[in-house]
Write a protein that holds these residues in place. Sequence first.
Motif, PDB file in Angstrom:
ATOM      1  N   THR A 135      16.754  18.340 -22.304  1.00 32.75           N
ATOM      2  CA  THR A 135      17.699  19.110 -21.493  1.00 32.75           C
ATOM      3  C   THR A 135      18.171  20.341 -22.244  1.00 32.75           C
ATOM      4  OG1 THR A 135      19.742  18.953 -20.176  1.00 32.75           O
ATOM      5  CG2 THR A 135      19.714  17.803 -22.270  1.00 32.75           C
ATOM      6  N   THR A 165      18.870  30.032 -15.602  1.00 28.36           N
ATOM      7  CA  THR A 165      19.133  28.589 -15.553  1.00 28.36           C
ATOM      8  C   THR A 165      18.595  27.987 -14.258  1.00 28.36           C
ATOM      9  OG1 THR A 165      21.116  28.794 -16.940  1.00 28.36           O
ATOM     10  CG2 THR A 165      20.968  26.852 -15.511  1.00 28.36           C
ATOM     11  N   ALA A 169      15.249  25.510 -14.057  1.00 26.48           N
ATOM     12  CA  ALA A 169      15.476  24.149 -13.557  1.00 26.48           C
ATOM     13  C   ALA A 169      14.404  23.761 -12.554  1.00 26.48           C
ATOM     14  CB  ALA A 169      16.859  24.048 -12.917  1.00 26.48           C
ATOM     15  N   ALA A 173      11.245  21.200 -13.765  1.00 26.79           N
ATOM     16  CA  ALA A 173      11.501  19.869 -13.224  1.00 26.79           C
ATOM     17  C   ALA A 173      10.162  19.120 -13.097  1.00 26.79           C
ATOM     18  CB  ALA A 173      12.172  19.984 -11.860  1.00 26.79           C
ATOM     19  N   PRO A 174      10.172  17.794 -13.227  1.00 24.19           N
ATOM     20  CA  PRO A 174      11.360  16.950 -13.425  1.00 24.19           C
ATOM     21  C   PRO A 174      11.637  16.595 -14.873  1.00 24.19           C
ATOM     22  CG  PRO A 174       9.489  15.577 -12.884  1.00 24.19           C
ATOM     23  CD  PRO A 174       8.976  16.989 -12.911  1.00 24.19           C
ATOM     24  N   ARG A 175      10.784  17.052 -15.821  1.00 21.68           N
ATOM     25  CA  ARG A 175      10.871  16.532 -17.192  1.00 21.68           C
ATOM     26  C   ARG A 175      11.991  17.172 -17.999  1.00 21.68           C
ATOM     27  NH1 ARG A 175       7.224  13.444 -18.673  1.00 21.68           N
ATOM     28  NH2 ARG A 175       7.413  13.933 -20.878  1.00 21.68           N
ATOM     29  N   ARG A 177      15.590  19.198 -17.812  1.00 24.30           N
ATOM     30  CA  ARG A 177      16.712  19.661 -16.993  1.00 24.30           C
ATOM     31  C   ARG A 177      17.352  20.871 -17.659  1.00 24.30           C
ATOM     32  NH1 ARG A 177      20.908  16.887 -16.811  1.00 24.30           N
ATOM     33  NH2 ARG A 177      20.561  15.429 -18.525  1.00 24.30           N
ATOM     34  N   ASN A 179      20.818  23.336 -17.272  1.00 31.56           N
ATOM     35  CA  ASN A 179      22.119  23.577 -16.650  1.00 31.56           C
ATOM     36  C   ASN A 179      22.899  24.596 -17.471  1.00 31.56           C
ATOM     37  OD1 ASN A 179      22.290  21.516 -14.384  1.00 31.56           O
ATOM     38  ND2 ASN A 179      21.781  20.173 -16.106  1.00 31.56           N
ATOM     39  N   HIS A 233      20.511  13.434 -12.532  1.00 29.24           N
ATOM     40  CA  HIS A 233      20.048  14.123 -11.325  1.00 29.24           C
ATOM     41  C   HIS A 233      20.706  15.493 -11.165  1.00 29.24           C
ATOM     42  CE1 HIS A 233      17.637  14.012  -7.743  1.00 29.24           C
ATOM     43  NE2 HIS A 233      18.651  14.252  -6.943  1.00 29.24           N
ATOM     44  N   THR A 235      20.487  19.312 -12.306  1.00 29.57           N
ATOM     45  CA  THR A 235      19.735  20.390 -12.942  1.00 29.57           C
ATOM     46  C   THR A 235      19.891  21.645 -12.102  1.00 29.57           C
ATOM     47  OG1 THR A 235      17.642  20.976 -14.013  1.00 29.57           O
ATOM     48  CG2 THR A 235      17.506  19.909 -11.841  1.00 29.57           C
TER      49      THR A 235
END
Length: 267
Positions: A135, A165, A169, A173-175, A177, A179, A233, A235
Amino acid sequence: MPLQLDMTGRVVLVTGGTRGVGAGIAAVFLRAGARVEICGRTAPRDAPAADGTAARFSRVDVRDPDEVARWVADTAARHGRIDVAVNNAGGAPFADFATASPRFHRKVTDLNFLAPVFVCREVFPVMDGQDDGGTVVNITSIGARRPSPGTAVYGAAKAALESLTASLAVEWAPRVRVNAVSCGLVATPGATDHYGDAEQTARVAATIPRGVFARPADIGAACLMLASPLAAHITGAVLNVDGGGEWPAFLHHTPNAEALRAHTHER
């Protein structure tokens, strides 16, 4: 913090983690059990530490993509993984836009936008190759979404970072994240340079609905939450950590302004 998340075994990078907000972020992750790597252009007198464990410092100019690449590669080689990258390094002195030099504007943009670009670019292949991904948390500012006179290019660079950002994202995704934490006013050792003496600072704090500046640890707690399984969940989000933002200017001139402000701060 009454609730402590467990980041034992996780490897966390914090740019600009030697002082102020960055040091607060590093300390929060250290208290959660993470192995924290910080960087900056000048070594701190005392590296952020918690429970007898200190962050490891590397001298890096994050505006230089080659230096960033070496730092990330070295960190990954030593630890075998990178779980979290917090792009905190940033800031800008007050300057009149029309008279500041092109070189000044470029340096502000390089630090506040391109430096996070370089870090993101280097950490992605490491995180993407891990079973549980990783992340990224980008530190932005309320100046990204409201007028930022005196720091116009800084605000514009932070707005660009929020756009980045959202885009990363989706791309990652999905590996991985991605933010952002949007900071309001934060009480740091250098705050008086911006807001004045104690009396002036108190007047500035009164413009925040909560009536106080954030602590660096408050920003760190938001980063920790976004990096934790609690945010699995989440991101592409921008989390405001600003005490409610700012009082609308027109309220200062209404008949009930003082009563409303007093009621809000008493609660």
